[in-house]
Design an enzyme around this catalytic site. Structure first.
Site, mmCIF file in Angstrom:
data_model
loop_
_atom_site.group_PDB
_atom_site.id
_atom_site.type_symbol
_atom_site.label_atom_id
_atom_site.label_comp_id
_atom_site.label_asym_id
_atom_site.label_seq_id
_atom_site.Cartn_x
_atom_site.Cartn_y
_atom_site.Cartn_z
ATOM 1 N N TYR A 189 0.766 -1.324 -0.066
ATOM 2 C CA TYR A 189 -0.056 -0.040 -0.031
ATOM 3 C C TYR A 189 0.956 1.255 0.011
ATOM 4 O O TYR A 189 0.433 2.336 -0.625
ATOM 5 C CB TYR A 189 -0.972 0.036 1.342
ATOM 6 N N GLN A 222 -15.945 2.055 -7.390
ATOM 7 C CA GLN A 222 -15.269 1.228 -6.576
ATOM 8 C C GLN A 222 -13.679 1.487 -6.490
ATOM 9 O O GLN A 222 -13.128 1.155 -5.664
ATOM 10 C CB GLN A 222 -15.166 -0.085 -7.281
ATOM 11 N N ASN A 223 -13.603 2.809 -6.995
ATOM 12 C CA ASN A 223 -12.071 3.292 -6.815
ATOM 13 C C ASN A 223 -11.906 3.849 -5.670
ATOM 14 O O ASN A 223 -12.435 4.563 -5.138
ATOM 15 C CB ASN A 223 -11.734 4.091 -8.125
ATOM 16 N N ASP A 283 -8.900 5.861 -5.350
ATOM 17 C CA ASP A 283 -7.814 6.756 -5.481
ATOM 18 C C ASP A 283 -8.352 8.212 -5.404
ATOM 19 O O ASP A 283 -7.360 9.253 -5.315
ATOM 20 C CB ASP A 283 -7.360 6.737 -6.809
ATOM 21 N N HIS A 291 -15.386 1.238 -1.973
ATOM 22 C CA HIS A 291 -14.065 0.319 -1.453
ATOM 23 C C HIS A 291 -13.238 1.320 -0.631
ATOM 24 O O HIS A 291 -12.005 0.856 -0.535
ATOM 25 C CB HIS A 291 -13.812 -0.166 -2.626
ATOM 26 N N ASN A 294 -15.900 0.676 -22.084
ATOM 27 C CA ASN A 294 -15.049 -0.237 -21.933
ATOM 28 C C ASN A 294 -14.513 -0.740 -23.142
ATOM 29 O O ASN A 294 -14.901 -1.101 -23.908
ATOM 30 C CB ASN A 294 -15.548 -1.663 -21.094
HETATM 31 C C1 BJW Z 1 -10.739 0.444 -19.243
HETATM 32 C C2 BJW Z 1 -9.738 1.018 -19.746
HETATM 33 C C3 BJW Z 1 -9.712 2.378 -20.262
HETATM 34 C C4 BJW Z 1 -9.035 -0.906 -19.054
HETATM 35 N N1 BJW Z 1 -10.982 2.633 -20.183
HETATM 36 N N2 BJW Z 1 -11.994 0.756 -19.291
HETATM 37 C C5 BJW Z 1 -21.715 -12.888 -4.597
HETATM 38 C C6 BJW Z 1 -21.347 -14.027 -5.201
HETATM 39 C C7 BJW Z 1 -19.843 -14.307 -5.024
HETATM 40 C C8 BJW Z 1 -18.795 -13.753 -4.318
HETATM 41 C C9 BJW Z 1 -19.284 -12.851 -3.382
HETATM 42 C C10 BJW Z 1 -20.692 -12.608 -3.463
HETATM 43 N N3 BJW Z 1 -20.721 -11.533 -2.632
HETATM 44 C C11 BJW Z 1 -19.853 -11.063 -1.967
HETATM 45 C C12 BJW Z 1 -18.653 -11.869 -2.704
HETATM 46 C C13 BJW Z 1 -17.350 -12.022 -2.016
HETATM 47 C C14 BJW Z 1 -16.573 -10.950 -2.741
HETATM 48 C C15 BJW Z 1 -16.545 -11.016 -4.149
HETATM 49 O O1 BJW Z 1 -16.999 -10.213 -4.983
HETATM 50 N N4 BJW Z 1 -16.059 -11.897 -4.794
HETATM 51 C C16 BJW Z 1 -15.768 -12.277 -6.155
HETATM 52 C C17 BJW Z 1 -14.560 -11.552 -6.839
HETATM 53 C C18 BJW Z 1 -15.976 -13.704 -6.469
HETATM 54 N N5 BJW Z 1 -16.880 -9.329 -2.269
HETATM 55 C C19 BJW Z 1 -16.580 -9.084 -1.061
HETATM 56 O O2 BJW Z 1 -15.800 -9.707 -0.297
HETATM 57 C C20 BJW Z 1 -16.983 -7.678 -0.677
HETATM 58 N N6 BJW Z 1 -17.528 -7.705 0.680
HETATM 59 C C21 BJW Z 1 -18.614 -8.151 0.837
HETATM 60 O O3 BJW Z 1 -19.546 -8.601 0.001
HETATM 61 O O4 BJW Z 1 -18.997 -8.217 2.127
HETATM 62 C C22 BJW Z 1 -20.174 -8.991 2.561
HETATM 63 C C23 BJW Z 1 -20.291 -8.672 4.263
HETATM 64 C C24 BJW Z 1 -21.258 -8.251 4.679
HETATM 65 C C25 BJW Z 1 -21.403 -8.310 6.184
HETATM 66 C C26 BJW Z 1 -20.394 -8.559 6.881
HETATM 67 C C27 BJW Z 1 -19.102 -9.010 6.134
HETATM 68 C C28 BJW Z 1 -19.096 -9.131 4.881
HETATM 69 C C29 BJW Z 1 -15.808 -6.844 -0.554
HETATM 70 C C30 BJW Z 1 -15.081 -6.430 -2.043
HETATM 71 C C31 BJW Z 1 -13.901 -5.513 -1.743
HETATM 72 C C32 BJW Z 1 -13.120 -5.535 -3.250
HETATM 73 N N7 BJW Z 1 -11.828 -4.727 -2.946
HETATM 74 C C33 BJW Z 1 -10.816 -4.409 -3.817
HETATM 75 C C34 BJW Z 1 -9.639 -3.947 -3.277
HETATM 76 C C35 BJW Z 1 -9.752 -2.529 -2.679
HETATM 77 C C36 BJW Z 1 -8.686 -1.956 -1.983
HETATM 78 C C37 BJW Z 1 -7.161 -2.127 -3.023
HETATM 79 O O5 BJW Z 1 -7.412 -1.483 -3.879
HETATM 80 O O6 BJW Z 1 -6.331 -2.467 -2.494
HETATM 81 O O7 BJW Z 1 -11.519 -3.596 -4.715
HETATM 82 S S1 BJW Z 1 -10.746 -5.799 -5.002
HETATM 83 C C38 BJW Z 1 -10.577 -4.790 -6.671
HETATM 84 O O8 BJW Z 1 -11.815 -5.211 -7.507
HETATM 85 C C39 BJW Z 1 -10.749 -3.643 -6.155
HETATM 86 C C40 BJW Z 1 -11.825 -2.986 -6.821
HETATM 87 O O9 BJW Z 1 -12.450 -1.744 -6.790
HETATM 88 C C41 BJW Z 1 -12.645 -4.178 -7.391
HETATM 89 C C42 BJW Z 1 -13.339 -4.165 -8.628
HETATM 90 O O10 BJW Z 1 -12.304 -4.325 -9.949
HETATM 91 P P1 BJW Z 1 -12.665 -3.238 -11.117
HETATM 92 O O11 BJW Z 1 -12.605 -1.787 -10.807
HETATM 93 O O12 BJW Z 1 -13.612 -3.918 -11.953
HETATM 94 O O13 BJW Z 1 -11.206 -3.671 -11.739
HETATM 95 P P2 BJW Z 1 -10.829 -4.617 -13.046
HETATM 96 O O14 BJW Z 1 -9.422 -4.721 -12.960
HETATM 97 O O15 BJW Z 1 -11.528 -5.869 -12.488
HETATM 98 O O16 BJW Z 1 -11.593 -4.141 -14.400
HETATM 99 C C43 BJW Z 1 -10.906 -3.302 -14.960
HETATM 100 C C44 BJW Z 1 -11.760 -2.970 -16.331
HETATM 101 O O17 BJW Z 1 -11.239 -1.776 -16.834
HETATM 102 C C45 BJW Z 1 -11.711 -3.969 -17.227
HETATM 103 O O18 BJW Z 1 -12.981 -4.326 -17.653
HETATM 104 C C46 BJW Z 1 -10.903 -3.509 -18.348
HETATM 105 O O19 BJW Z 1 -11.376 -3.769 -19.785
HETATM 106 C C47 BJW Z 1 -11.185 -2.036 -18.317
HETATM 107 N N8 BJW Z 1 -10.059 -0.968 -18.838
HETATM 108 N N9 BJW Z 1 -8.472 -0.028 -19.583
HETATM 109 C C48 BJW Z 1 -12.091 2.190 -19.675
HETATM 110 N N10 BJW Z 1 -8.708 2.996 -20.696
#
Ligand code: BJW
Length: 247
Positions: free
Chosen positions: A68, A102-103, A105, A120, A213
């Site tokens: 981080y 979700q960002n 930053d 997030h 996207n």
């Molecule tokens: C472009 C581009 C350009 C490229 N222009 N576009 C239901 C089913 C299954 C699992 C779960 C469920 N519900 C919950 C879960 C578990 C879990 C989850 O979702 N798991 C799945 C992965 C399977 N979720 C959680 O655990 C969440 N918590 C929760 O549900 O708690 C319940 C609870 C209730 C009560 C008590 C206790 C618990 C929390 C999720 C936290 C996610 N955290 C992160 C890290 C943040 C910190 C850090 O940065 O270090 O968040 S993970 C990471 O992924 C980050 C992002 O915000 C998140 C999403 O990613 P994003 O933004 O979509 O990025 P990418 O890389 O995936 O995609 C980028 C896109 O950009 C691509 O499509 C490219 O094509 C595109 N792109 N260039 C436009 N120029």
């Protein structure tokens, strides 16, 4: 980018009285930050279970802070781009406008957006694991920062896997997704819950979904219009097409 699709998207926007925009890591790529998934994404370099869970932090806080600290230093050197600024301007163009991200930053705020629902957390905030103390800074806090109030451990104020999202922001985001006539989804793979469900809600209430996207995603099948391009140029072009409809 397909001009007819751009025009269609602009017409949707011009007809919207309630617009919800949802952004992911792809929004920040053109400012110089990384995405998570895909070939060069952050998750191709580190393991989720070693960096982005509360268990990982309890096991090895120094290692997690090291990652981080590197990301905080990178964030300190980047700027919002023209696409962020376009979204900031839309806040005053639509009667009911909601920006959900979700960002972590803070680039939407730095571009001038006033109301942003951050699902997030924030990379530039550290919070105490024990008391209510938190601090907003991108200064380097050192390898194992401690709370100045209670001396317990500080942690990055982000949401890791398995942790709940901030209740207020999530509630407001679901309410906005439920009432909007148009949802614009930008730069997210749509695999992380519950953020992805915001778009899935649109399936049930007839909301028109527009996706920006360069790649197809888990959410593309829900979109009426997919604008396949980078977010900055696409948003600038979409803004111009929308303005030409209202002037
Ligand atoms: C472009 C581009 C350009 C490229 N222009 N576009 C239901 C089913 C299954 C699992 C779960 C469920 N519900 C919950 C879960 C578990 C879990 C989850 O979702 N798991 C799945 C992965 C399977 N979720 C959680 O655990 C969440 N918590 C929760 O549900 O708690 C319940 C609870 C209730 C009560 C008590 C206790 C618990 C929390 C999720 C936290 C996610 N955290 C992160 C890290 C943040 C910190 C850090 O940065 O270090 O968040 S993970 C990471 O992924 C980050 C992002 O915000 C998140 C999403 O990613 P994003 O933004 O979509 O990025 P990418 O890389 O995936 O995609 C980028 C896109 O950009 C691509 O499509 C490219 O094509 C595109 N792109 N260039 C436009 N120029």
């Amino acid at each position: 980018m397909d001009d007819r699709e751009l025009q269609r998207a602009a017409e949707f926007l011009a007809g919207a009285s309630s617009l919800c925009v949802s952004t992911g890591a792809g929004m920040s790529v053109e400012s110089g930050l990384d995405t998570f998934r895909g070939e060069d994404g952050l998750w191709s370099k580190v393991k989720i279970e070693e960096m982005a869970t509360p268990e990982a932090f309890r096991r090895d806080p120094v290692k997690v802070w090291e990652w981080y600290r590197w990301r905080r230093a990178r964030l300190a050197s980047v700027e919002p781009h023209a696409g962020h600024r376009v979204l900031a301007q839309w806040e005053s163009r639509v009667p009911d406008f909601t920006l959900v991200t979700q960002n972590i930053d803070g680039l939407h705020h730095r571009a001038g957006s006033r109301r942003v629902l951050e699902l997030h957390g924030r990379l530039d905030v550290a919070r105490c694991t024990y008391c209510d103390y938190s601090v907003q800074t991108l200064d380097d806090l050192g390898p194992e920062p401690a709370c100045p109030v209670c001396m317990k451990r500080l942690r990055p104020a982000v949401v890791w896997f398995g942790e709940p999202l901030p209740e207020d922001a999530l509630g407001a985001a679901f309410a906005a997704a439920a009432r909007c006539d148009v949802m614009l989804v930008i730069g997210t793979s749509g695999v992380v819950q519950p953020a992805a469900s915001l778009v899935e809600l649109c399936r049930y209430n007839g909301t028109r979904v527009i996706e920006i996207n360069p790649n197809a995603t888990e959410l593309s099948h829900l979109a009426k219009v997919c604008l396949r391009g980078g977010c900055r140029d696409t948003l600038v072009a979409l803004d111009a097409a929308w303005q030409s409809l209202i002037t």
